[in-house]
Structures are given as C-alpha cells and as structure tokens.
Write a protein that holds these residues in place. Structure first.
Motif, PDB file in Angstrom:
ATOM      1  N   PHE A  35       0.849  -1.200   0.000  1.00 22.21           N
ATOM      2  CA  PHE A  35       0.000   0.000   0.000  1.00 22.21           C
ATOM      3  C   PHE A  35       0.877   1.239   0.000  1.00 22.21           C
ATOM      4  CE2 PHE A  35       1.223   0.101   4.380  1.00 22.21           C
ATOM      5  CZ  PHE A  35       1.075   1.422   4.775  1.00 22.21           C
ATOM      6  N   CYS A  36       0.271   2.356  -0.372  1.00 17.75           N
ATOM      7  CA  CYS A  36       0.983   3.640  -0.306  1.00 17.75           C
ATOM      8  C   CYS A  36      -0.029   4.760  -0.064  1.00 17.75           C
ATOM      9  CB  CYS A  36       1.740   3.894  -1.606  1.00 17.75           C
ATOM     10  SG  CYS A  36       2.595   5.486  -1.586  1.00 17.75           S
ATOM     11  N   VAL A  37       0.271   5.620   0.894  1.00 13.70           N
ATOM     12  CA  VAL A  37      -0.521   6.842   1.128  1.00 13.70           C
ATOM     13  C   VAL A  37       0.461   7.994   1.032  1.00 13.70           C
ATOM     14  CG1 VAL A  37      -1.909   8.144   2.785  1.00 13.70           C
ATOM     15  CG2 VAL A  37      -2.125   5.656   2.687  1.00 13.70           C
ATOM     16  N   ASP A  38       0.169   8.982   0.172  1.00 16.13           N
ATOM     17  CA  ASP A  38       1.085  10.124   0.108  1.00 16.13           C
ATOM     18  C   ASP A  38       0.335  11.431   0.287  1.00 16.13           C
ATOM     19  OD1 ASP A  38       0.347  11.388  -2.441  1.00 16.13           O
ATOM     20  OD2 ASP A  38       1.169   9.618  -3.394  1.00 16.13           O
ATOM     21  N   CYS A  39       1.085  12.457   0.617  1.00 16.84           N
ATOM     22  CA  CYS A  39       0.494  13.760   0.933  1.00 16.84           C
ATOM     23  C   CYS A  39       1.375  14.868   0.379  1.00 16.84           C
ATOM     24  CB  CYS A  39       0.372  13.889   2.449  1.00 16.84           C
ATOM     25  SG  CYS A  39      -0.196  15.504   2.994  1.00 16.84           S
ATOM     26  N   TYR A  60      -3.772  20.081   1.832  1.00 18.13           N
ATOM     27  CA  TYR A  60      -3.060  18.828   1.632  1.00 18.13           C
ATOM     28  C   TYR A  60      -3.811  17.988   0.607  1.00 18.13           C
ATOM     29  CZ  TYR A  60      -1.074  20.414   6.025  1.00 18.13           C
ATOM     30  OH  TYR A  60      -0.471  21.175   6.995  1.00 18.13           O
ATOM     31  N   VAL A  61      -3.112  17.616  -0.469  1.00 15.10           N
ATOM     32  CA  VAL A  61      -3.723  16.746  -1.476  1.00 15.10           C
ATOM     33  C   VAL A  61      -3.125  15.356  -1.270  1.00 15.10           C
ATOM     34  CG1 VAL A  61      -4.024  16.284  -3.935  1.00 15.10           C
ATOM     35  CG2 VAL A  61      -4.104  18.634  -3.087  1.00 15.10           C
ATOM     36  N   MET A  62      -4.019  14.379  -1.031  1.00  9.69           N
ATOM     37  CA  MET A  62      -3.560  13.054  -0.640  1.00  9.69           C
ATOM     38  C   MET A  62      -4.067  11.966  -1.582  1.00  9.69           C
ATOM     39  SD  MET A  62      -4.022  13.474   3.505  1.00  9.69           S
ATOM     40  CE  MET A  62      -3.026  12.050   3.918  1.00  9.69           C
ATOM     41  N   HIS A  63      -3.252  10.929  -1.721  1.00  7.91           N
ATOM     42  CA  HIS A  63      -3.605   9.757  -2.531  1.00  7.91           C
ATOM     43  C   HIS A  63      -3.481   8.524  -1.640  1.00  7.91           C
ATOM     44  CE1 HIS A  63      -1.594  12.775  -5.109  1.00  7.91           C
ATOM     45  NE2 HIS A  63      -2.547  12.477  -5.978  1.00  7.91           N
ATOM     46  N   ASN A  64      -4.343   7.537  -1.882  1.00  8.90           N
ATOM     47  CA  ASN A  64      -4.306   6.294  -1.109  1.00  8.90           C
ATOM     48  C   ASN A  64      -4.516   5.140  -2.080  1.00  8.90           C
ATOM     49  OD1 ASN A  64      -4.829   4.084   0.579  1.00  8.90           O
ATOM     50  ND2 ASN A  64      -5.930   5.302   2.089  1.00  8.90           N
ATOM     51  N   SER A  65      -3.566   4.204  -2.115  1.00  8.22           N
ATOM     52  CA  SER A  65      -3.641   3.088  -3.070  1.00  8.22           C
ATOM     53  C   SER A  65      -4.888   2.220  -2.850  1.00  8.22           C
ATOM     54  CB  SER A  65      -2.378   2.214  -2.965  1.00  8.22           C
ATOM     55  OG  SER A  65      -2.204   1.775  -1.629  1.00  8.22           O
ATOM     56  N   GLU A  66      -5.475   2.324  -1.656  1.00  6.49           N
ATOM     57  CA  GLU A  66      -6.709   1.569  -1.368  1.00  6.49           C
ATOM     58  C   GLU A  66      -7.892   2.132  -2.165  1.00  6.49           C
ATOM     59  OE1 GLU A  66      -7.795  -1.792   0.930  1.00  6.49           O
ATOM     60  OE2 GLU A  66      -5.852  -0.841   0.798  1.00  6.49           O
ATOM     61  N   TYR A  67      -7.786   3.435  -2.526  1.00  2.00           N
ATOM     62  CA  TYR A  67      -8.842   4.116  -3.302  1.00  2.00           C
ATOM     63  C   TYR A  67      -8.196   4.761  -4.527  1.00  2.00           C
ATOM     64  CZ  TYR A  67     -10.621   3.629   1.432  1.00  2.00           C
ATOM     65  OH  TYR A  67     -10.949   3.120   2.663  1.00  2.00           O
ATOM     66  N   PRO A  68      -7.799   3.941  -5.506  1.00  2.00           N
ATOM     67  CA  PRO A  68      -6.969   4.450  -6.604  1.00  2.00           C
ATOM     68  C   PRO A  68      -7.643   5.506  -7.497  1.00  2.00           C
ATOM     69  CG  PRO A  68      -7.650   2.174  -7.016  1.00  2.00           C
ATOM     70  CD  PRO A  68      -8.040   2.494  -5.616  1.00  2.00           C
ATOM     71  N   LEU A  69      -8.973   5.541  -7.512  1.00  2.00           N
ATOM     72  CA  LEU A  69      -9.659   6.492  -8.389  1.00  2.00           C
ATOM     73  C   LEU A  69     -10.043   7.783  -7.674  1.00  2.00           C
ATOM     74  CD1 LEU A  69     -11.957   4.022 -10.386  1.00  2.00           C
ATOM     75  CD2 LEU A  69      -9.704   4.897 -10.999  1.00  2.00           C
ATOM     76  N   SER A  70      -9.672   7.908  -6.401  1.00  2.00           N
ATOM     77  CA  SER A  70     -10.049   9.100  -5.632  1.00  2.00           C
ATOM     78  C   SER A  70      -8.834   9.933  -5.245  1.00  2.00           C
ATOM     79  CB  SER A  70     -10.796   8.692  -4.351  1.00  2.00           C
ATOM     80  OG  SER A  70     -11.973   8.009  -4.673  1.00  2.00           O
ATOM     81  N   ARG A  71      -9.104  11.225  -5.078  1.00  2.00           N
ATOM     82  CA  ARG A  71      -8.108  12.153  -4.544  1.00  2.00           C
ATOM     83  C   ARG A  71      -8.752  12.856  -3.363  1.00  2.00           C
ATOM     84  NH1 ARG A  71      -6.013   9.228  -7.353  1.00  2.00           N
ATOM     85  NH2 ARG A  71      -4.768   9.550  -9.229  1.00  2.00           N
ATOM     86  N   PHE A  72      -7.962  13.113  -2.322  1.00  2.00           N
ATOM     87  CA  PHE A  72      -8.504  13.728  -1.119  1.00  2.00           C
ATOM     88  C   PHE A  72      -7.809  15.071  -0.909  1.00  2.00           C
ATOM     89  CE2 PHE A  72      -8.734   9.164  -0.854  1.00  2.00           C
ATOM     90  CZ  PHE A  72      -9.995   8.906  -0.345  1.00  2.00           C
ATOM     91  N   GLU A 191      -3.006  14.048  10.073  1.00  2.00           N
ATOM     92  CA  GLU A 191      -2.562  14.415  11.426  1.00  2.00           C
ATOM     93  C   GLU A 191      -1.240  13.727  11.764  1.00  2.00           C
ATOM     94  OE1 GLU A 191      -5.960  13.290  13.772  1.00  2.00           O
ATOM     95  OE2 GLU A 191      -7.052  15.151  13.321  1.00  2.00           O
ATOM     96  N   LEU A 192      -1.112  12.452  11.371  1.00  2.00           N
ATOM     97  CA  LEU A 192       0.113  11.704  11.640  1.00  2.00           C
ATOM     98  C   LEU A 192       1.292  12.317  10.868  1.00  2.00           C
ATOM     99  CD1 LEU A 192       0.796   8.098  12.212  1.00  2.00           C
ATOM    100  CD2 LEU A 192       1.761   8.932  10.106  1.00  2.00           C
ATOM    101  N   PHE A 193       1.080  12.620   9.579  1.00  2.00           N
ATOM    102  CA  PHE A 193       2.157  13.212   8.766  1.00  2.00           C
ATOM    103  C   PHE A 193       2.591  14.566   9.327  1.00  2.00           C
ATOM    104  CE2 PHE A 193       0.686  10.807   4.679  1.00  2.00           C
ATOM    105  CZ  PHE A 193       1.380   9.683   5.092  1.00  2.00           C
ATOM    106  N   ASN A 194       1.622  15.385   9.761  1.00  2.00           N
ATOM    107  CA  ASN A 194       1.965  16.701  10.300  1.00  2.00           C
ATOM    108  C   ASN A 194       2.729  16.583  11.611  1.00  2.00           C
ATOM    109  OD1 ASN A 194       0.967  18.166   8.197  1.00  2.00           O
ATOM    110  ND2 ASN A 194      -1.025  18.563   9.122  1.00  2.00           N
ATOM    111  N   LYS A 195       2.351  15.587  12.408  1.00  2.00           N
ATOM    112  CA  LYS A 195       3.058  15.343  13.683  1.00  2.00           C
ATOM    113  C   LYS A 195       4.512  14.961  13.390  1.00  2.00           C
ATOM    114  CE  LYS A 195       2.657  11.983  17.408  1.00  2.00           C
ATOM    115  NZ  LYS A 195       1.892  10.780  17.755  1.00  2.00           N
ATOM    116  N   ILE A 196       4.720  14.087  12.399  1.00  2.00           N
ATOM    117  CA  ILE A 196       6.076  13.653  12.048  1.00  2.00           C
ATOM    118  C   ILE A 196       6.871  14.817  11.472  1.00  2.00           C
ATOM    119  CG2 ILE A 196       7.383  12.196  10.414  1.00  2.00           C
ATOM    120  CD1 ILE A 196       5.309   9.957  11.005  1.00  2.00           C
ATOM    121  N   ARG A 197       6.218  15.646  10.652  1.00  2.00           N
ATOM    122  CA  ARG A 197       6.901  16.829  10.101  1.00  2.00           C
ATOM    123  C   ARG A 197       7.383  17.743  11.225  1.00  2.00           C
ATOM    124  NH1 ARG A 197       2.547  17.565   6.288  1.00  2.00           N
ATOM    125  NH2 ARG A 197       3.162  16.867   4.223  1.00  2.00           N
ATOM    126  N   LYS A 198       6.512  17.974  12.208  1.00  2.00           N
ATOM    127  CA  LYS A 198       6.862  18.878  13.313  1.00  2.00           C
ATOM    128  C   LYS A 198       7.992  18.297  14.157  1.00  2.00           C
ATOM    129  CE  LYS A 198       2.454  21.208  13.304  1.00  2.00           C
ATOM    130  NZ  LYS A 198       1.029  20.953  13.566  1.00  2.00           N
TER     131      LYS A 198
END
Length: 208
Positions: A35-39, A60-72, A191-198
């Motif tokens: 799987f891959c989730v990117d932001c 934040y524009v995010m992609h998730n391999s679980e939902y390949p046809l959607s963008r968040f 939220e997890l990505f922002n926490k890791i960035r900080k």
C-alpha cells in the motif's frame, strides 16, 4: 485507526518495521500486497495573499492506493473534499492560487496484512530520501460504525503493538454513531504526517 509507532530503542526504522510484521505473522496474519498513502502540501500563492489581504492557508492533497480512483483534498481543521483522479490536473491549473511545496511531500509505504476480519498496514513514513517514522493502520472490515468496534480494535492492536496501542482517534469523537468513511482515515494520516513533520522541524520555504 491510524497511529505512529516509535522506533524501538537501538533499532532502525526498518528493523522496527520488521519486528512489527514478524509479530503479525506469528499471530497468523497473511501478506496481501502493498500500500501507499502520500500527501503533497500546497500553500496559498503569495500574490493571492497580498491582493486579498488574507492569511495563507495550507491544503493537503492526498492519494491512497486503497482508493486508486479518488483524490482527497484536506484543510487543517477543515473539510475533506473527495474528488476523482482529474483533481491532480486541476491543481496544476490552479498554481496561481495554490503552490506546491515539493520539498514537503511525505508518504507512507509498506505491506498490507489480512488477519481474519482485520486489515493491517505497516508503513515506513518517508520525506525525500530518508525514513522519518512508522505508521500502522488497522481496520475492522465488517463494521462501519467506529464506536461499535473500537474496543475490539484496541484489543487486537494490543496483541502486536503492546504499550504503543493508540488511544481513540480525535476523528471518532465527531462521528459518534455515524458511518465511518475513507475521508476519516485520510484525516488521521494527515494528522500523523503533520506530527512527524513537526518532530523533524524541517523548514519549508514559503510556508512558515
């Protein structure tokens, strides 16, 4: 539930991921692909801020391999827009309003595991070439009401996460008895990505 797992003492990120996946495999979990989730982070273009006197916002524009046809598309403390794959093209056309902070791209990539009715994804979170942390996503597939299965989810997570089992996610608090959606998962990843960035305190030009 999407949570960060700290790196084990004296171990690298990769070694900690291997420890977690070994525990899952000992429980009887089976690999079910990757799987891959990117932001990607976009900030309000400087010209828009100066001409309209607004404060800059992050999107934040995010992609998730679980939902390949959607963008968040998510704003911090704001709504989550779910769009189709053409949204990426639209963001290129909107570069006069939103600019991509390329140095700030972050992703979690790893292996999917199936254990009975649970789906577990253990990922290495990376920014650029370096590993920054570990994410664990756990889903109880038969249930769509978060509060109905939280105790069961927590009990299962404790079996392989031990002391690092997360508390109830903030997104659950607003859901109560309503149906859980993919957007709720993406909010937790944001939220997890922002926490890791900080934690890394990586300076990004034009954002802070």
């Amino acid at each position: 539930s999407v949570a960060q797992v700290p790196v084990a003492e004296g171990k690298s990120v990769q070694q900690t991921v291997e420890l977690l996946t070994r525990k899952l495999e000992l429980l009887g979990a089976e690999k079910q692909g990757t799987f891959c989730v990117d932001c990607e982070t976009y900030h309000t273009a400087a010209s828009t801020i100066s001409s309209q006197g607004q404060t800059g916002k992050l999107m934040y524009v995010m992609h998730n391999s679980e939902y390949p046809l959607s963008r968040f598309a998510l704003f911090e403390n704001g709504p989550c827009l779910i769009a189709d794959a053409n949204f990426d093209t639209l963001m290129v056309k909107l570069k006069g309003f939103f600019q991509n902070a390329k140095a700030n791209k972050i992703e979690s990539r790893g292996t999917r595991y199936q254990y009975c009715d649970f789906l577990v994804k253990v990922g290495t979170v990376t920014m650029g070439p370096s590993a920054r942390g570990i994410s664990v996503e756990v889903e109880y597939c038969p249930c769509v009401i978060a509060n109905d299965c939280w105790n069961l989810l927590m009990e299962f997570m404790q079996s392989f996460m031990g002391n690092h089992t997360p508390g109830i996610p903030s997104v659950f608090g607003t859901k109560h008895d309503s149906i859980y959606s993919p957007a709720d998962t993406m909010v937790q990843y944001m939220e997890l990505f922002n926490k890791i960035r900080k934690q890394q305190q990586v300076p990004v030009a034009g954002i802070r």
